[in-house]
Design a protein around this motif. Sequence first.
Motif, PDB file in Angstrom:
ATOM      1  N   MET A 152      11.024   4.975  -4.527  1.00 49.19           N
ATOM      2  CA  MET A 152      11.642   5.069  -3.206  1.00 49.19           C
ATOM      3  C   MET A 152      10.592   5.398  -2.145  1.00 49.19           C
ATOM      4  O   MET A 152       9.626   6.127  -2.403  1.00 49.19           O
ATOM      5  N   LEU A 153      10.795   4.870  -0.942  1.00 52.23           N
ATOM      6  CA  LEU A 153       9.983   5.236   0.209  1.00 52.23           C
ATOM      7  C   LEU A 153      10.838   6.018   1.191  1.00 52.23           C
ATOM      8  O   LEU A 153      12.055   5.835   1.256  1.00 52.23           O
ATOM      9  N   LYS A 154      10.192   6.872   1.964  1.00 52.80           N
ATOM     10  CA  LYS A 154      10.893   7.633   2.994  1.00 52.80           C
ATOM     11  C   LYS A 154      10.554   7.070   4.365  1.00 52.80           C
ATOM     12  O   LYS A 154       9.483   6.518   4.578  1.00 52.80           O
ATOM     13  N   CYS A 155      11.487   7.224   5.268  1.00 49.77           N
ATOM     14  CA  CYS A 155      11.276   6.833   6.654  1.00 49.77           C
ATOM     15  C   CYS A 155      10.171   7.702   7.255  1.00 49.77           C
ATOM     16  O   CYS A 155      10.158   8.929   7.064  1.00 49.77           O
ATOM     17  N   TYR A 179       0.844  -1.211   0.000  1.00 53.19           N
ATOM     18  CA  TYR A 179       0.000   0.000   0.000  1.00 53.19           C
ATOM     19  C   TYR A 179       0.872   1.250   0.000  1.00 53.19           C
ATOM     20  O   TYR A 179       0.627   2.192  -0.766  1.00 53.19           O
ATOM     21  N   TYR A 180       1.898   1.271   0.830  1.00 54.82           N
ATOM     22  CA  TYR A 180       2.794   2.424   0.884  1.00 54.82           C
ATOM     23  C   TYR A 180       3.487   2.642  -0.461  1.00 54.82           C
ATOM     24  O   TYR A 180       3.645   3.786  -0.908  1.00 54.82           O
ATOM     25  N   ILE A 181       3.917   1.548  -1.084  1.00 52.96           N
ATOM     26  CA  ILE A 181       4.589   1.675  -2.378  1.00 52.96           C
ATOM     27  C   ILE A 181       3.659   2.293  -3.411  1.00 52.96           C
ATOM     28  O   ILE A 181       4.039   3.184  -4.181  1.00 52.96           O
ATOM     29  N   GLN A 182       2.406   1.827  -3.426  1.00 54.97           N
ATOM     30  CA  GLN A 182       1.441   2.348  -4.408  1.00 54.97           C
ATOM     31  C   GLN A 182       1.093   3.809  -4.157  1.00 54.97           C
ATOM     32  O   GLN A 182       0.998   4.608  -5.082  1.00 54.97           O
TER      33      GLN A 182
END
Length: 370
Positions: free
Chosen positions: A257-260, A247-250
């Motif tokens: 890239m994802l952030k902390c 879900y976060y990736i989408q």
Amino acid sequence: MVSNDGGDKNDEDSRKELLKYLLGIVKNMPKDCGTHYLNIVTWNKTKSTVSCEKNNIALLYDVYSRLNDYKIQKYHSLFERCEKDLRKRYIASCNQNPIPMDSKTKIDWDLYNIHLDQFIYLGILITIALSNTDLKIQEITALDSDDISKIIRYISENFSTSLKNIGLKNKTSIKHEIAKAINALKEEEYSIYIDVTENRKYAYACYRSWSSNDLYKRIKEISSETSVSFAENRTRNTNLINLLKSYYIQRYAENSMLKCECCKEETFITASGEPYVEFHHLIPFNIAYGPDHYLNLFALCPNCHSKIHFLNTNEKQIYYKQLNQNNYLHISFIERLCTLREQNLLRSYHLEYLLSENAITQDDYNYIAA
């Protein structure tokens, strides 16, 4: 493999000898003494006949089928890579252009064959115990607490050296690990034995076709099914983690890239092509028996995750403050905790823990507990 009493040379007779060896019908094997160790067949020397114990055959099939399911779940990624590499080399060979086996795949396959899988090892000991006690069952799901105690006692008394070889030396650890293995087999739930990182690529691929709305809906459904307990065999729901990261990736990934959710710094892309984050329970899952719920989970970089776990308590407050403000869902600690309370998933000791960690203030505590 040919038994000493046969000496057969041709293929057909060799297969017969191998079958007799596997079934335990070998006169020169003192351990078998005419009976297979699993008590599946019995050799009547006088009548030269074999009798089968159907209950034990059914039980062996039941347990080994479950162990095979576990093996496929745990090692499917390796199996897929080996199959892909084998196909690639076969095609290259057919085209008169042979290529060597991929070195990483080769060493992983070698280590897989060398490595002793503790769960499978215990599963075999459990099968032997089942076949040599008076339980008379055909399915492992029929075991009750008394049966499990009998199995633990049998294994402890007959396989102490084998247990020591896998690091189980005292009565408490032996009892705990055997009971854990039996429950995993009964429930066909093996996540406690499977390294989540080995299977994330596969899991994320499964959810790649889902819409973000469907992912979020399923995340809420799984979270609503959780409970708060002090059970020793309580395990994290790896499905929830896979769904939440997907879900976060989408929704939130930028340039893959994802952030902390704490420091807001980008992490990195793993060898499997996924952005790396570590999921942290605000109320710890093991230490404080926090709920396995999406509102209790945050995606962190390794640095922030380690700091929240290991910094001096007085130094943690700034990181909790950042986490409260920067999380992807834009839901504050107070909102999250109030929702968990409404769902009967928040206990007073949870709030006491967060207060002791400087994650919430006394005013926050009073508001949530009111």
